[in-house]
Design a protein around this motif. Structure first.
Motif, PDB file in Angstrom:
ATOM      1  N   LEU A  86      -8.434   0.383  -3.375  1.00  0.00           N
ATOM      2  CA  LEU A  86      -8.370  -0.624  -2.306  1.00  0.00           C
ATOM      3  C   LEU A  86      -8.883  -2.040  -2.879  1.00  0.00           C
ATOM      4  O   LEU A  86      -8.212  -2.916  -2.478  1.00  0.00           O
ATOM      5  CB  LEU A  86      -9.228  -0.225  -1.513  1.00  0.00           C
ATOM      6  CG  LEU A  86      -8.844   1.001  -0.406  1.00  0.00           C
ATOM      7  CD1 LEU A  86      -9.879   1.380   0.557  1.00  0.00           C
ATOM      8  CD2 LEU A  86      -7.537   0.633   0.346  1.00  0.00           C
ATOM      9  N   GLU A  87     -10.019  -1.877  -3.853  1.00  0.00           N
ATOM     10  CA  GLU A  87     -10.120  -3.404  -4.103  1.00  0.00           C
ATOM     11  C   GLU A  87      -9.239  -3.992  -5.052  1.00  0.00           C
ATOM     12  O   GLU A  87      -8.905  -5.073  -5.075  1.00  0.00           O
ATOM     13  CB  GLU A  87     -11.381  -3.216  -5.012  1.00  0.00           C
ATOM     14  CG  GLU A  87     -12.092  -4.431  -5.763  1.00  0.00           C
ATOM     15  CD  GLU A  87     -13.173  -4.219  -6.453  1.00  0.00           C
ATOM     16  OE1 GLU A  87     -13.618  -5.158  -7.487  1.00  0.00           O
ATOM     17  OE2 GLU A  87     -13.912  -3.149  -6.511  1.00  0.00           O
ATOM     18  N   THR A 132      -5.841  -3.342  -4.897  1.00  0.00           N
ATOM     19  CA  THR A 132      -4.842  -3.649  -4.036  1.00  0.00           C
ATOM     20  C   THR A 132      -5.223  -4.827  -3.370  1.00  0.00           C
ATOM     21  O   THR A 132      -4.182  -5.915  -3.124  1.00  0.00           O
ATOM     22  CB  THR A 132      -4.494  -2.558  -3.018  1.00  0.00           C
ATOM     23  OG1 THR A 132      -4.426  -1.338  -3.804  1.00  0.00           O
ATOM     24  CG2 THR A 132      -3.154  -2.935  -2.269  1.00  0.00           C
ATOM     25  N   ASP A 133      -6.314  -5.095  -2.738  1.00  0.00           N
ATOM     26  CA  ASP A 133      -6.637  -6.404  -1.997  1.00  0.00           C
ATOM     27  C   ASP A 133      -6.575  -7.712  -2.960  1.00  0.00           C
ATOM     28  O   ASP A 133      -5.965  -8.548  -2.541  1.00  0.00           O
ATOM     29  CB  ASP A 133      -8.104  -6.163  -1.522  1.00  0.00           C
ATOM     30  CG  ASP A 133      -8.649  -7.475  -0.860  1.00  0.00           C
ATOM     31  OD1 ASP A 133      -8.077  -7.751   0.231  1.00  0.00           O
ATOM     32  OD2 ASP A 133      -9.650  -7.972  -1.126  1.00  0.00           O
ATOM     33  N   LYS A 134      -7.203  -7.483  -4.364  1.00  0.00           N
ATOM     34  CA  LYS A 134      -7.051  -8.495  -5.262  1.00  0.00           C
ATOM     35  C   LYS A 134      -5.732  -8.908  -5.665  1.00  0.00           C
ATOM     36  O   LYS A 134      -5.096  -9.989  -5.712  1.00  0.00           O
ATOM     37  CB  LYS A 134      -7.756  -8.156  -6.433  1.00  0.00           C
ATOM     38  CG  LYS A 134      -9.140  -7.845  -6.418  1.00  0.00           C
ATOM     39  CD  LYS A 134      -9.927  -9.332  -5.858  1.00  0.00           C
ATOM     40  CE  LYS A 134     -11.660  -8.998  -6.015  1.00  0.00           C
ATOM     41  NZ  LYS A 134     -12.044  -8.026  -4.780  1.00  0.00           N
ATOM     42  N   ARG A 152      -2.933  -8.399  -3.726  1.00  0.00           N
ATOM     43  CA  ARG A 152      -2.277  -8.843  -2.422  1.00  0.00           C
ATOM     44  C   ARG A 152      -2.800 -10.355  -2.340  1.00  0.00           C
ATOM     45  O   ARG A 152      -1.977 -11.362  -2.009  1.00  0.00           O
ATOM     46  CB  ARG A 152      -2.771  -8.157  -1.238  1.00  0.00           C
ATOM     47  CG  ARG A 152      -1.966  -6.909  -1.156  1.00  0.00           C
ATOM     48  CD  ARG A 152      -2.518  -6.092   0.144  1.00  0.00           C
ATOM     49  NE  ARG A 152      -1.862  -4.906   0.139  1.00  0.00           N
ATOM     50  CZ  ARG A 152      -2.327  -3.820   1.134  1.00  0.00           C
ATOM     51  NH1 ARG A 152      -3.537  -3.862   1.498  1.00  0.00           N
ATOM     52  NH2 ARG A 152      -1.542  -2.741   1.088  1.00  0.00           N
ATOM     53  N   SER A 153      -4.086 -10.654  -2.628  1.00  0.00           N
ATOM     54  CA  SER A 153      -4.536 -12.132  -2.652  1.00  0.00           C
ATOM     55  C   SER A 153      -3.712 -12.975  -3.609  1.00  0.00           C
ATOM     56  O   SER A 153      -3.304 -14.109  -3.324  1.00  0.00           O
ATOM     57  CB  SER A 153      -5.947 -12.213  -3.071  1.00  0.00           C
ATOM     58  OG  SER A 153      -6.501 -13.436  -2.975  1.00  0.00           O
TER      59      SER A 153
END
Length: 610
Positions: free
Chosen positions: A253-254, A256-258, A260-261
């Motif tokens: 999740l971390e 993926t979040d990075k 996406r950012s």
């Protein structure tokens, strides 16, 4: 043949300084590019030639349109034959040759050669890191950084060169050709370049920062996944599949979040550049047609201007993706530097000499070691193990027994004091020679995921088959080794042991480890819970092997099972990093101290003894 020649231009295993690479990103790049500078400069020059030829094609297009308008068809080839032949030579011969040469330098030389040269140097450097280095990180993350940093470094360096030439050549020559036709025609392109540079200054630092965070998160995810695979037996024994999924899920999740950012910034950049390009194409085309209508520029110059700005527009998108790729790769390199550029904490001195063991005396002289913690692990310990003496180290868990062995093997450096072997300070000898003179059988025996033969010959690579078979016999392993097999059909000594030796039982791993040390035949022997993986029957069967192994050697044995060391020449009892008792088994029992209490626990059950 030509492929092999280009593939041989970089020696993957070239000699290089065995030191930490620079921690600065720029100096890190220079450190490795300097090793292949001739090939890199050649790629730079060829890249310039390719860019110049690409621009020349558009100039040829404009000139061809003007020649066709101004020259009657009947005499066109007669009048412009030489120019047309030159154009054909550039298109058919020079362009394929320059692009082919560029591809050979990049694909055959730099891609495999430089990539694996950097990987090899990183692997060699990391391999000699201290034990603490590996204990403080995931093995998977270290391996990932070694594998990913090299191609990212090479790819970003090549991309910078290609993008640099295309931007400078296309922008510079376009402005020159436009201004040559009419100074006003160059205005939209000049304004576009200013806007493009402004966007690069805005977007690139942000893309770089987010790409670095995404790369760091990817390494963390890789480390967690590999950690789970490496300890799959523990995972299954404790029935924690769901917990392991959650552990990896958190990192995923971390990551993926990075990502996406980072991708949000890339999308914003792409849309902005596309809008700017639309203004460039519309502005240049409209202005060129207006100037043509006034008779200021020719039809060929209009074709040149429109063709070039469309090419520049298309290339600006490519360059933006290249810039994104560059900084994505730079982020990966930055992530790698955090691991690969760490200084070694245990290193040989420049004047270190090989250890020469003639007798095997070991002396601990006022040694202090704390693993960097505030509390004391070993503080001010003195001990002499005479040549050929066999001592047993005894004490409760945490007493410092294994720590004493770790500093003797120089897996860690002492904070104070000295350890001497036959009068030679181990801090002043080479680590390789020190460890080659000490045979070790540890409590947690790990085998390499290679053949049983390879694992045995780790003890002495030049041993004959007869010597290897004799060591196996003495270790009581000759009964099970011929029966081993693996998933690929290999059997006996050719069967692979599995990662960390998981295909063998604990007792089988321990016997292979003992056979390996028998083969090594070092003058000093360390037994750290050497029979802990064996049941009582197996331990009794192997005691004779251990007696053989210990003959003529200085032996330091650690054991919680006191019956295994009770017959040693001398027992040394430790508590809280200090020696509290020494003597034979009988003497210590009679004394009624810590050893006597430990012995009573093991022989009379876990009942306190007054």
């Amino acid at each position: 043949m030509i492929f092999r020649w280009f593939e041989s231009l970089i020696d993957i295993f070239r000699e290089a300084p065995d030191k930490a690479p620079p921690k600065s990103v720029v100096r890190f790049y220079i450190y490795y590019l300097r090793q292949v500078w001739k090939v890199f400069v050649a790629a730079l020059v060829v890249g310039l030639a390719v860019a110049l030829i690409e621009v020349a094609l558009f100039d040829f297009l404009g000139r061809a349109v003007d020649m066709a308008q101004k020259t009657p068809a009947a005499v066109f080839f007669q009048t412009h034959g030489t120019t047309l032949l030159w154009m054909a030579f550039v298109i058919v011969v020079l362009r394929p040759l320059s692009i082919g040469l560029h591809d050979l330098l990049v694909n055959q030389t730099l891609n495999p050669g430089m990539t694996n040269m950097v990987r090899w140097q990183h692997h060699r450097y990391v391999l000699k890191q201290s034990l603490a280095f590996f204990q403080n990180d995931f093995a998977g993350r270290i391996a990932n950084r070694i594998m990913q940093t090299a191609p990212s470094l090479r790819e970003s360096a090549v991309q910078v060169v290609d993008a640099l030439w295309y931007v400078s050549v296309y922008a510079g020559t376009s402005i020159y050709l436009f201004a040559k036709a009419d100074l006003l025609l160059a205005l939209p392109l000049v304004l576009w370049i200013a806007g493009y540079i402004g966007m690069l200054f805005f977007f690139v630092p942000r893309v770089k920062e987010r790409s670095w965070k995404a790369s760091e998160a990817r390494s963390k995810l890789m480390g967690r996944i590999v950690d789970g695979y490496s300890n799959v037996m523990t995972l299954k024994l404790f029935a924690h599949t769901n917990r392991e999924e959650a552990y990896a899920r958190e990192a995923m999740l971390e990551q993926t979040d990075k990502v996406r950012s980072s991708n949000r910034m890339i999308t914003s950049m792409d849309v902005s550049i596309t809008s700017l390009n639309g203004l460039l194409i519309a502005g240049t085309s409209g202005l060129a047609l207006w100037l043509w209508s006034r008779g200021t520029v020719s039809t060929g110059q209009v074709a040149l201007a429109v063709g070039l700005v469309i090419r520049v527009s298309n290339m600006s998108g490519w360059i933006m993706w290249v810039v994104n790729g560059i900084f994505d790769n730079v982020g990966t390199v930055q992530d790698g530097i955090t691991t690969l550029a760490q200084e070694r904490t245990v290193v040989d001195r420049d004047d270190a000499k090989p250890l020469v063991v003639t007798r095997g005396e070991v002396r601990f002289d006022d040694i202090h070691f704390h693993y960097g913690k505030a509390g004391g692990v070993i503080g001010g310990l003195d001990l002499i193990v005479r040549a050929g003496e066999k001592i047993g180290l005894v004490g409760p868990s945490g007493a410092g027994k294994s720590t004493l062995m770790n500093v003797m093997l120089r897996l860690y450096d002492l904070e104070e004091g000295h350890i001497l072997i036959d009068g030679q300070d181990i801090a002043k000898v080479t680590q390789e020679s020190l460890r080659s003179n000490i045979g070790v059988v540890t409590q947690d025996t790990s085998l390499l995921h290679r053949s049983i033969r390879d694992n045995l010959l780790y003890g002495r690579p030049d041993a004959t088959d007869a010597e290897m078979f004799e060591a196996v016999r003495k270790a009581r392993a000759e009964e099970f080794v011929p029966l081993l097999s693996d998933g690929e059909g290999r059997t006996g000594y050719d069967a692979h042991a599995g990662e960390r030796g998981v295909k063998l039982s604990g007792g089988q791993r321990q016997r292979i480890a003992i056979a390996r040390v028998l083969l090594k035949d070092a003058p000093i022997l360390v037994l750290d819970e050497a029979t802990s993986a064996l049941d009582s029957e197996a331990e009794a069967a192997i005691q004779e092997s251990l007696e053989t192994l210990m003959q003529g050697k200085t032996v330091i044995a650690i054991a919680h099972r006191l019956s295994t060391i009770a017959r040693m020449d001398r027992l040394v009892v430790m508590e809280h990093g200090a020696i509290v008792e020494t003597g034979t088994h009988a003497e210590l029992i009679a004394r009624g101290g810590l050893y006597a209490r430990l012995w009573a626990h093991q022989t009379g059950g876990f009942v306190g003894v007054a």
